[in-house]
Design an enzyme around this catalytic site. Structure first.
Site, mmCIF file in Angstrom:
data_model
loop_
_atom_site.group_PDB
_atom_site.id
_atom_site.type_symbol
_atom_site.label_atom_id
_atom_site.label_comp_id
_atom_site.label_asym_id
_atom_site.label_seq_id
_atom_site.Cartn_x
_atom_site.Cartn_y
_atom_site.Cartn_z
ATOM 1 N N CYS A 179 0.824 -1.231 0.000
ATOM 2 C CA CYS A 179 0.000 0.000 0.000
ATOM 3 C C CYS A 179 0.846 1.263 0.000
ATOM 4 O O CYS A 179 0.393 2.319 -0.427
ATOM 5 C CB CYS A 179 -0.911 0.018 1.222
ATOM 6 S SG CYS A 179 -1.885 -1.467 1.368
ATOM 7 N N HIS A 238 -4.036 6.856 1.399
ATOM 8 C CA HIS A 238 -4.216 5.555 0.744
ATOM 9 C C HIS A 238 -5.609 5.064 1.104
ATOM 10 O O HIS A 238 -6.019 5.119 2.268
ATOM 11 C CB HIS A 238 -3.142 4.573 1.242
ATOM 12 C CG HIS A 238 -3.541 3.140 1.057
ATOM 13 N ND1 HIS A 238 -3.928 2.639 -0.168
ATOM 14 C CD2 HIS A 238 -3.652 2.114 1.947
ATOM 15 C CE1 HIS A 238 -4.248 1.361 -0.012
ATOM 16 N NE2 HIS A 238 -4.101 1.020 1.242
ATOM 17 N N ASN A 240 -10.229 -0.841 -2.251
ATOM 18 C CA ASN A 240 -8.818 -0.618 -1.911
ATOM 19 C C ASN A 240 -7.963 -1.177 -3.051
ATOM 20 O O ASN A 240 -7.957 -2.389 -3.283
ATOM 21 C CB ASN A 240 -8.529 -1.330 -0.581
ATOM 22 C CG ASN A 240 -7.086 -1.242 -0.132
ATOM 23 O OD1 ASN A 240 -6.192 -0.986 -0.926
ATOM 24 N ND2 ASN A 240 -6.851 -1.486 1.143
HETATM 25 O O1 UT7 Z 1 -4.661 -1.452 2.585
HETATM 26 C C1 UT7 Z 1 -3.999 -2.369 3.388
HETATM 27 C C2 UT7 Z 1 -4.292 -2.178 4.779
HETATM 28 N N1 UT7 Z 1 -5.531 -2.846 5.124
HETATM 29 C C3 UT7 Z 1 -6.332 -2.258 5.977
HETATM 30 O O2 UT7 Z 1 -6.074 -1.163 6.378
HETATM 31 C C4 UT7 Z 1 -7.544 -3.013 6.469
HETATM 32 C C5 UT7 Z 1 -7.718 -2.761 7.934
HETATM 33 N N2 UT7 Z 1 -8.809 -3.527 8.510
HETATM 34 C C6 UT7 Z 1 -10.096 -3.304 8.218
HETATM 35 O O3 UT7 Z 1 -10.398 -2.470 7.386
HETATM 36 C C7 UT7 Z 1 -11.158 -4.078 8.970
HETATM 37 O O4 UT7 Z 1 -10.528 -4.826 9.982
HETATM 38 C C8 UT7 Z 1 -12.006 -5.011 8.085
HETATM 39 C C9 UT7 Z 1 -12.938 -4.191 7.211
HETATM 40 C C10 UT7 Z 1 -11.128 -5.865 7.218
HETATM 41 C C11 UT7 Z 1 -12.865 -5.937 8.925
HETATM 42 O O5 UT7 Z 1 -13.686 -5.182 9.773
HETATM 43 P P1 UT7 Z 1 -13.737 -5.500 11.326
HETATM 44 O O6 UT7 Z 1 -14.751 -4.604 11.901
HETATM 45 O O7 UT7 Z 1 -12.345 -5.403 11.873
HETATM 46 O O8 UT7 Z 1 -14.273 -6.980 11.349
HETATM 47 P P2 UT7 Z 1 -13.603 -8.309 11.933
HETATM 48 O O9 UT7 Z 1 -12.580 -8.855 11.000
HETATM 49 O O10 UT7 Z 1 -13.208 -8.110 13.350
HETATM 50 O O11 UT7 Z 1 -14.844 -9.264 11.929
HETATM 51 C C12 UT7 Z 1 -16.061 -8.959 12.656
HETATM 52 C C13 UT7 Z 1 -17.112 -9.943 12.264
HETATM 53 C C14 UT7 Z 1 -16.644 -11.397 12.329
HETATM 54 O O12 UT7 Z 1 -17.729 -12.191 12.742
HETATM 55 P P3 UT7 Z 1 -17.868 -12.674 14.281
HETATM 56 O O13 UT7 Z 1 -16.595 -13.448 14.542
HETATM 57 O O14 UT7 Z 1 -17.931 -11.404 15.072
HETATM 58 O O15 UT7 Z 1 -19.101 -13.451 14.270
HETATM 59 C C15 UT7 Z 1 -16.324 -11.711 10.893
HETATM 60 O O16 UT7 Z 1 -16.455 -13.089 10.596
HETATM 61 O O17 UT7 Z 1 -17.513 -9.723 10.910
HETATM 62 C C16 UT7 Z 1 -17.390 -10.934 10.161
HETATM 63 N N3 UT7 Z 1 -17.016 -10.595 8.803
HETATM 64 C C17 UT7 Z 1 -17.927 -10.343 7.850
HETATM 65 N N4 UT7 Z 1 -19.270 -10.372 7.870
HETATM 66 C C18 UT7 Z 1 -19.915 -10.071 6.719
HETATM 67 C C19 UT7 Z 1 -15.781 -10.419 8.292
HETATM 68 N N5 UT7 Z 1 -15.878 -10.079 6.993
HETATM 69 C C20 UT7 Z 1 -17.201 -10.039 6.694
HETATM 70 C C21 UT7 Z 1 -17.934 -9.736 5.527
HETATM 71 N N6 UT7 Z 1 -19.273 -9.772 5.586
HETATM 72 N N7 UT7 Z 1 -17.330 -9.408 4.369
#
Ligand code: UT7
Length: 349
Positions: free
Chosen positions: A113, A276, A306
């Protein structure tokens, strides 16, 4: 000599993929994606048409033309991508070939990135030293070919999109151009956002396994992909999303403040911040922390997702095309991502 941005261009594939379309192949909802990331749609490359380097060439042609140059005027190419056409050689030489240029050097950058910031920093040094006059810096990504479209990969897959952005950096005696860049990395966190296979690690996992979000033991098979690796999904990108998010919210503002301090500015002086496009929520946290109003930050993750190394040049170009960046403006670029790597640049437009 200063290095100014003499021309800029971007290219995104025609195919628009909405959140709704993704709900047809994995267990996700458009509401979840919009609420957590701000993304409404992204572009996917067309098979047998777009590759990382062909998209880069489309963006580069626009940037070169807008700089009032032809491809023969380019002295050097810097190409940032994490999704190259081939494992080797790098996409820089392929871009050179698409543009019909011979002999000039091509440098491939692998800082994900932050690739475009590293790229313009390198180009700035070459121009300041007098080695080159016109350097093409490109960020391009074709993510859609390497994502896991099952529910298992949903946390990563919904975020990423394809596209390319390019800039021609040109030597100038005018009092404008790149004022400063800062580049950072911390390899301690390498495995928190990574694509392990194929790789030469041969099964030796060097990172902290406790932070891996894989279900079960990951298969680190090395250069040759096995059926087992494919079945377990170890051929897809891995991201510890929350961990990355937390570090991004700290490192982005630190890099921006460092760039301001290095040049005697404050965040109040920035006319346009181009972060970014990692996640709209991250951009909003940065904005809030630095006291930058909506009018002074440009986000387009809603439309393109992204696009990693391509996201800054795409956003910069789109903001410029909309007339949001004018001569004399102080423009700040900032990035954070896999590595971890992060950095910022301040440009007097
Ligand atoms: O450019 C490179 C750098 N990358 C970044 O900066 C990304 C940084 N991270 C993020 O943007 C966020 O962490 C994400 C958008 C990737 C994920 O969001 P989050 O709020 O951190 O979600 P999480 O991974 O902690 O997951 C929360 C819940 C989980 O379910 P449970 O365990 O709480 O039941 C996941 O399984 O959301 C679930 N989940 C989804 N649900 C529906 C994860 N992805 C999805 C999805 N749709 N696509």
């Amino acid at each position: 000599m200063n290095a100014k941005i003499a021309g800029i261009g971007f290219y995104v594939p025609e195919r628009i993929v909405t959140n709704e379309e993704l709900t047809e192949v994995m267990d996700t909802t458009s509401e979840w994606i919009v609420e957590r990331t701000g993304i409404e749609e992204r572009r996917y490359a067309e098979k047998h048409k777009d590759t990382t380097s062909t998209m880069a060439a489309e963006a580069a042609k626009i940037a070169i033309e807008r700089a009032g140059l032809t491809a023969e005027d380019i002295d050097f190419i810097v190409f940032a991508t994490l999704s190259p056409d081939y494992y080797f050689p790098g996409s820089g030489v392929l871009l050179q070939r698409h543009l019909g240029i011979k002999n000039i050097g091509c440098l491939d950058i692998r800082t994900q990135c932050t690739g475009f910031i590293y790229g313009i920093s390198v180009a700035d040094q070459y121009i300041k030293s007098g080695m080159y006059k016109n350097i093409l810096v490109v960020g391009a990504e074709l993510h859609s070919a390497g994502l896991d479209f099952s529910t298992r990969g949903r946390n990563v897959t919904v975020i990423f999109g394809d596209g390319a952005g390019a800039a021609v950096l040109q030597a100038t005696e005018e009092d404008k151009g790149i004022l400063t860049t800062n580049l950072h990395a911390d390899g301690e966190f390498a495995e928190h956002l990574a694509y392990f296979n194929p790789g030469t690690h041969g099964g030796v996992f060097l990172g902290d396994k406790s932070d891996l979000t894989y279900e079960g033991e990951p298969e680190f098979g090395g250069m040759h992909l096995t059926q087992e690796m494919m079945d377990k999904g170890d051929i897809f990108p891995h991201m510890n999303g929350r961990y990355v998010f937390k570090h991004a919210c700290e490192k982005f503002p630190a890099a921006i403040k460092e760039a301001c301090e290095a040049t005697g500015h404050t965040p109040d002086d920035i006319n346009m911040l181009i972060p970014h496009q990692a996640n709209l929520r991250i951009s909003q946290m940065i904005q809030l922390g630095l006291g930058i109003e909506d009018e002074r930050v440009y986000n387009n993750i809603q439309k393109y997702g992204n696009t990693t190394a391509a996201s800054i040049p795409i956003a910069l170009c789109e903001a410029w095309e909309k007339g949001l960046i004018k001569d004399g403006d102080l423009v700040c670029l900032a990035a954070f991502g896999s590595g971890f790597t992060w950095g910022a640049a301040l440009i007097r437009w």
